[in-house]
Write an enzyme that holds these catalytic residues in place. Structure first.
Site, PDB file in Angstrom:
ATOM      1  N   LYS A 143     -16.257 -46.148  19.099  1.00  0.00           N
ATOM      2  CA  LYS A 143     -16.287 -47.555  19.499  1.00  0.00           C
ATOM      3  C   LYS A 143     -17.257 -47.805  20.656  1.00  0.00           C
ATOM      4  CE  LYS A 143     -11.611 -48.405  17.802  1.00  0.00           C
ATOM      5  NZ  LYS A 143     -10.334 -49.128  17.984  1.00  0.00           N
ATOM      6  N   GLU A 184     -18.877 -58.092  33.157  1.00  0.00           N
ATOM      7  CA  GLU A 184     -17.859 -58.490  32.181  1.00  0.00           C
ATOM      8  C   GLU A 184     -16.795 -59.376  32.835  1.00  0.00           C
ATOM      9  OE1 GLU A 184     -17.599 -58.127  29.006  1.00  0.00           O
ATOM     10  OE2 GLU A 184     -18.751 -56.388  28.362  1.00  0.00           O
ATOM     11  N   SER A 201      -2.055 -44.123  27.129  1.00  0.00           N
ATOM     12  CA  SER A 201      -1.209 -43.092  26.527  1.00  0.00           C
ATOM     13  C   SER A 201      -1.615 -41.679  26.928  1.00  0.00           C
ATOM     14  CB  SER A 201      -1.238 -43.239  25.003  1.00  0.00           C
ATOM     15  OG  SER A 201      -2.567 -43.102  24.505  1.00  0.00           O
ATOM     16  N   ARG A 213      -3.586 -44.091  19.369  1.00  0.00           N
ATOM     17  CA  ARG A 213      -4.135 -44.175  18.011  1.00  0.00           C
ATOM     18  C   ARG A 213      -3.267 -43.424  17.021  1.00  0.00           C
ATOM     19  NH1 ARG A 213     -10.539 -43.608  19.829  1.00  0.00           N
ATOM     20  NH2 ARG A 213     -10.690 -45.742  20.658  1.00  0.00           N
ATOM     21  N   TYR A 219       3.753 -46.710  29.925  1.00  0.00           N
ATOM     22  CA  TYR A 219       4.854 -46.162  29.135  1.00  0.00           C
ATOM     23  C   TYR A 219       5.985 -45.664  30.024  1.00  0.00           C
ATOM     24  CZ  TYR A 219       1.242 -46.659  25.681  1.00  0.00           C
ATOM     25  OH  TYR A 219       0.261 -47.207  24.877  1.00  0.00           O
ATOM     26  N   LYS A 223     -12.762 -52.397  29.296  1.00  0.00           N
ATOM     27  CA  LYS A 223     -12.121 -51.410  28.422  1.00  0.00           C
ATOM     28  C   LYS A 223     -13.164 -50.349  28.096  1.00  0.00           C
ATOM     29  CE  LYS A 223      -9.593 -50.890  24.077  1.00  0.00           C
ATOM     30  NZ  LYS A 223      -9.109 -51.583  22.861  1.00  0.00           N
ATOM     31  N   LYS A 247      -8.968 -50.762  31.695  1.00  0.00           N
ATOM     32  CA  LYS A 247      -8.341 -49.778  30.811  1.00  0.00           C
ATOM     33  C   LYS A 247      -9.328 -48.650  30.541  1.00  0.00           C
ATOM     34  CE  LYS A 247      -6.229 -49.352  26.217  1.00  0.00           C
ATOM     35  NZ  LYS A 247      -5.892 -50.045  24.953  1.00  0.00           N
TER      36      LYS A 247
END
Length: 327
Positions: A221, A237, A278, A204, A317, A194, A252
């Site tokens: 972040k 990871e 998004s 968000r 979406y 991510k 992502k």
């Protein structure tokens, strides 16, 4: 010329015979944004066609999606400010509307696959995925909270747990917690790679979950989400998540990270998921609204590219629309 590749493109029937990549509604997951008010339906302005919904509207939406062949859903809670605190205690509260919604969905539609979101940011006054102590994100303190959240979600009926927090060791910690409580059949879709991306804005907006601008607290972040410049780190990871018991490895965002999807697909036998986020969808929708792109053709091509790169599961979406175009 002995070799003429155009012969294999000469008609739709011939093209279908030699098509290398297949994309169906069965590969897709529809995200859902949940509000506590049962009959709410509020548009996400920055992501046209997407709504924040109460459980009654969510049930209607799932019923519509099932008619066109979408059977998998990832649900995210839009938590009111009065339920937020530093450690996200509402995430496991008996009255949590998110957990009640999962029970209602699985009772009405037991055949669907329901995927959760595990992170503190929807429930935290700091807007971070981990616990903030003295201006730092505390990894190991966060794991205990993620474990409890995951068990509560499994109890509520989620089929797959989706830890999106990017804390070190969270997959193994959640797997142990689930197994200890008897949820050995509940899967884990690890947000393996991510990235700290600029493409999360509409998401968000939908959840009001951006990191808060507070003194001594990080305003982004980047200490836990990955640097967009890195590839080998994603492989590291992934290896850790496999060893810790993940059932899916997720990348992502998707479109800007097709190379990462491909590398994980080549390196690991686990199913690879990709989140078509998004911002990626909003850009295409904005161009289509202006008549610069054909929505159906462009959306289909975008999803096909993600699938071609190696994604077995695509969270998008566009899931319902794609399924409707291909009924």
């Amino acid at each position: 010329m002995l070799s003429r590749p155009r012969r294999n493109r000469s008609s739709a029937a011939v093209r279908n015979l030699v098509r290398e990549t297949e994309l169906t509604a069965g590969h897709l997951v529809q995200p859902l944004f949940l509000l506590p008010q049962a009959d709410a339906r509020l548009p996400v302005v920055s992501l046209p066609g997407t709504f924040r919904m109460g459980i009654e509207e969510v049930l209607r939406e799932i019923e519509d999606c099932l008619k066109v062949g979408v059977y998998s859903y990832m649900m995210f809670p839009a938590v009111p400010e009065e339920h937020k605190d530093k450690t996200g205690t509402y995430a496991t509260a008996e009255e949590n509307f998110y957990l009640h919604a999962a029970r209602a969905i699985k009772e009405r539609f037991p055949e669907v696959c329901l995927i959760s979101d595990v992170a503190l940011d929807p429930y935290s006054t700091d807007g971070h995925d981990g616990v903030v102590i003295d201006g730092e994100i505390h990894n190991d303190e966060t794991l205990k909270l993620l474990d409890a959240m995951s068990v509560a979600q499994a109890q509520a009926g989620f089929d797959v747990i989706g830890p999106s927090d990017m804390m070190d060791g969270r997959v193994g910690s959640i797997r142990r917690a689930l197994d200890q409580e008897g949820y050995t059949g509940t899967g884990i879709m690890a947000y393996t790679a991510k990235y700290a991306s600029a493409f999360y804005g509409p998401f968000r907006d939908a959840l009001d979950s951006a990191p808060r601008q507070l003194q001594d607290v990080p305003s982004d972040k980047k200490t836990y989400q990955m640097d967009p410049a890195n590839v080998r780190e994603a492989l590291r990871e992934a290896a850790l998540d496999v060893a810790e018991g993940a059932d899916y490895l997720m990348v992502k965002p998707a479109l800007n990270y097709l190379d990462i999807i491909y590398r994980l697909h080549e390196a690991h036998p686990l199913p690879i998921a990709a989140y078509h986020v998004s911002g990626e969808c909003a850009m295409l929708l904005a161009a289509a609204e202006r008549g610069w792109l054909d929505y159906e053709q462009a959306a289909t091509e975008a999803l096909l590219s993600i699938r071609r790169a190696g994604a077995d599961v695509i969270i998008t979406y566009f899931a319902k629309d794609f399924a409707r175009w291909n009924v």
